[in-house]
Design an enzyme around this catalytic site. Structure first.
Site, PDB file in Angstrom:
ATOM      1  N   HIS A   1       2.687  -2.100   7.739  1.00 15.28           N
ATOM      2  CA  HIS A   1       1.838  -0.900   7.303  1.00 15.28           C
ATOM      3  C   HIS A   1       0.669  -0.777   8.449  1.00 15.28           C
ATOM      4  O   HIS A   1       0.424  -1.479   9.125  1.00 15.28           O
ATOM      5  CB  HIS A   1       1.119  -1.117   6.026  1.00 15.28           C
ATOM      6  CG  HIS A   1       2.063  -1.508   4.708  1.00 15.28           C
ATOM      7  ND1 HIS A   1       3.016  -0.882   4.064  1.00 15.28           N
ATOM      8  CD2 HIS A   1       2.098  -3.129   4.324  1.00 15.28           C
ATOM      9  CE1 HIS A   1       3.459  -1.581   3.037  1.00 15.28           C
ATOM     10  NE2 HIS A   1       3.128  -3.045   3.303  1.00 15.28           N
TER      11      HIS A   1
ATOM     12  N   TYR B   1      -6.365   0.415  -4.874  1.00 10.90           N
ATOM     13  CA  TYR B   1      -7.130  -0.486  -4.075  1.00 10.90           C
ATOM     14  C   TYR B   1      -7.649   0.097  -2.730  1.00 10.90           C
ATOM     15  O   TYR B   1      -7.202   0.985  -2.304  1.00 10.90           O
ATOM     16  CB  TYR B   1      -6.304  -1.738  -3.662  1.00 10.90           C
ATOM     17  CG  TYR B   1      -5.037  -1.567  -2.665  1.00 10.90           C
ATOM     18  CD1 TYR B   1      -5.326  -1.282  -1.347  1.00 10.90           C
ATOM     19  CD2 TYR B   1      -3.784  -1.433  -3.344  1.00 10.90           C
ATOM     20  CE1 TYR B   1      -4.104  -1.255  -0.519  1.00 10.90           C
ATOM     21  CE2 TYR B   1      -2.650  -1.039  -2.433  1.00 10.90           C
ATOM     22  CZ  TYR B   1      -3.055  -1.055  -1.166  1.00 10.90           C
ATOM     23  OH  TYR B   1      -1.775  -0.677  -0.254  1.00 10.90           O
TER      24      TYR B   1
ATOM     25  N   ASP C   1       5.352  -7.668   6.679  1.00  9.86           N
ATOM     26  CA  ASP C   1       4.438  -7.139   5.710  1.00  9.86           C
ATOM     27  C   ASP C   1       2.911  -6.932   6.290  1.00  9.86           C
ATOM     28  O   ASP C   1       2.093  -6.813   5.475  1.00  9.86           O
ATOM     29  CB  ASP C   1       4.569  -7.907   4.501  1.00  9.86           C
ATOM     30  CG  ASP C   1       3.808  -7.176   3.400  1.00  9.86           C
ATOM     31  OD1 ASP C   1       4.107  -5.779   3.362  1.00  9.86           O
ATOM     32  OD2 ASP C   1       3.208  -7.804   2.385  1.00  9.86           O
TER      33      ASP C   1
ATOM     34  N   HIS D   1      11.251  -7.031  -0.596  1.00 11.92           N
ATOM     35  CA  HIS D   1      11.141  -8.416  -0.815  1.00 11.92           C
ATOM     36  C   HIS D   1      12.096  -8.865  -1.757  1.00 11.92           C
ATOM     37  O   HIS D   1      11.474  -9.386  -2.910  1.00 11.92           O
ATOM     38  CB  HIS D   1       9.617  -8.412  -1.456  1.00 11.92           C
ATOM     39  CG  HIS D   1       8.746  -7.519  -0.484  1.00 11.92           C
ATOM     40  ND1 HIS D   1       8.891  -7.174   0.797  1.00 11.92           N
ATOM     41  CD2 HIS D   1       7.630  -6.997  -1.027  1.00 11.92           C
ATOM     42  CE1 HIS D   1       7.791  -6.446   1.188  1.00 11.92           C
ATOM     43  NE2 HIS D   1       6.844  -6.125   0.227  1.00 11.92           N
TER      44      HIS D   1
HETATM   45  C1  0GY Z   1       3.733  -4.542   0.299  1.00 16.97           C
HETATM   46  C2  0GY Z   1       3.247  -5.080  -1.093  1.00 16.97           C
HETATM   47  C3  0GY Z   1       2.257  -4.630  -1.823  1.00 16.97           C
HETATM   48  C4  0GY Z   1       1.604  -3.371  -1.682  1.00 16.97           C
HETATM   49  C5  0GY Z   1       1.998  -2.376  -1.013  1.00 16.97           C
HETATM   50  O1  0GY Z   1       2.066  -0.020  -0.710  1.00 16.97           O
HETATM   51  C6  0GY Z   1       1.399  -0.813  -1.068  1.00 16.97           C
HETATM   52  O2  0GY Z   1       0.384  -0.878  -1.606  1.00 16.97           O
HETATM   53  O3  0GY Z   1       3.397  -2.223  -0.612  1.00 16.97           O
HETATM   54  C7  0GY Z   1       1.925  -5.424  -2.960  1.00 16.97           C
HETATM   55  O4  0GY Z   1       0.675  -5.129  -3.317  1.00 16.97           O
HETATM   56  O5  0GY Z   1       2.937  -6.169  -3.538  1.00 16.97           O
HETATM   57  O6  0GY Z   1       4.896  -4.407   0.427  1.00 16.97           O
HETATM   58  O7  0GY Z   1       3.050  -4.259   1.182  1.00 16.97           O
END
Ligand code: 0GY
Length: 307
Positions: free
Chosen positions: A35, A51, A259, A183
């Site tokens: 990300h 968040y 991730d 995942h």
């Molecule tokens: C990930 C997992 C999470 C969060 C997100 O987009 C997101 O906020 O994907 C998580 O909190 O499990 O894949 O990054």
């Protein structure tokens, strides 16, 4: 951290100095799940976010890519940016062909906006069903989006918890595109790898030839966690049988991702070098590693380069 945004309490920042992996990635390897966050003063976080992260921009992502020996990234829209894909598109463009994107869009997205995202490098949309991350999106809206993006040759990425698969099964089965599961559908790894919960996910992949899985996020799924000292033999051992089973059962439909920058972690922040060293434990042969890291992501995200 941008002055305008205050990070959610308890949130851990990404690792400041990941180790250099001992496992040498095959040339052309793709980190197919990472990300970018902001930076918030340039790309504000979405008002509806659950968040507020620490900033983690494209420069840091590209530095990590080079440090780990990764060739390319697939940047997935994080929920903290909602359906505002500007940070994602900016990072994809800046990568000069070495990144693709997976966006989040609403039903109201125009064809012109979809074309602009395609030009930036986007090749998929993400539908999120993890309740702590998003509010409910009606299924008919998601199906409509899936039909529109399918015409562009894109796919759908889905994120959900294992306990919700029975209820989501029919909706996922109706999706007309390739479907990539984040995942491994988040199994409870304290349950047996051949128990009913994970068997259902394996059956889901077996019965749907269009379904792929990311064998990512051992740090999120593990109950045993990382070792106290850097030891790739001991890291996230409880996740190994699950990921290995998926890699060996569906070698042509698996992807790996770091991730980074690891949203929402509050107990420990993984060393990204150790996450790379986890790979040979779940893909034990050079052939499986090449499929997982190079051949499969290239087929999904850079098919034009294979012609
Ligand atoms: C990930 C997992 C999470 C969060 C997100 O987009 C997101 O906020 O994907 C998580 O909190 O499990 O894949 O990054």
């Amino acid at each position: 951290m941008s002055a305008a945004f205050t990070k959610t309490p308890g949130w851990l920042d990404w690792h400041p100095a990941p180790s250099r992996p001992r496992f040498v990635l095959p040339p052309g390897s793709v980190d197919a799940h990472c990300h970018v966050f902001g930076p918030g003063d340039q790309f504000p976080y979405a008002p509806e976010r659950k968040y507020t992260p620490c900033d983690a921009g494209k420069a840091q992502l590209f530095a990590l890519r080079d440090h780990l020996g990764v060739a390319r990234n697939v940047i997935v829209q994080a929920t903290c940016h909602g359906a505002d894909n500007r940070a994602l598109a900016d990072a994809c463009r800046a990568a000069l062909g070495r990144a693709r994107g997976v966006a989040t869009v609403k039903r109201s997205v125009s064809d012109e906006e979809l074309q602009a995202l395609h030009a930036a490098g986007v090749r998929g949309v993400r539908f999120n069903f993890v309740r702590r991350l998003v509010d409910f999106t009606p299924r008919d809206e998601l199906l409509e989006i899936a039909q529109r993006i399918g015409a562009l040759g894109w796919h759908v990425v889905v994120y959900f918890e294992a306990v919700d698969l029975p209820e989501l099964w029919d909706f996922f089965s109706a999706l007309p595109t390739p479907v990539v599961v984040d995942h491994m559908g988040r199994p409870d790894v304290s349950l047996p790898v051949d128990g009913p919960q994970f068997e259902l996910f394996v059956r889901f992949m077996r019965e749907h030839a269009n379904v792929w899985s990311k064998v990512s996020c051992p740090e999120r799924l593990s109950l045993t966690g990382p070792p106290a000292l850097r030891d790739e033999q001991a890291a996230y051992r409880d996740v190994v049988p699950f990921a290995r089973r998926i890699v060996e059962s569906f070698p042509d439909r698996v992807l790996w991702g770091s991730d980074w920058p690891h949203p929402n972690l509050k107990d420990h922040m993984p060393d990204d070098g150790l996450l790379v060293d986890f790979i040979p434990h779940i893909a034990a042969t050079a052939e499986l590693q090449y499929k997982l890291l190079v051949a499969n992501p290239m087929r999904l995200y850079w098919p034009e380069e294979l012609k």
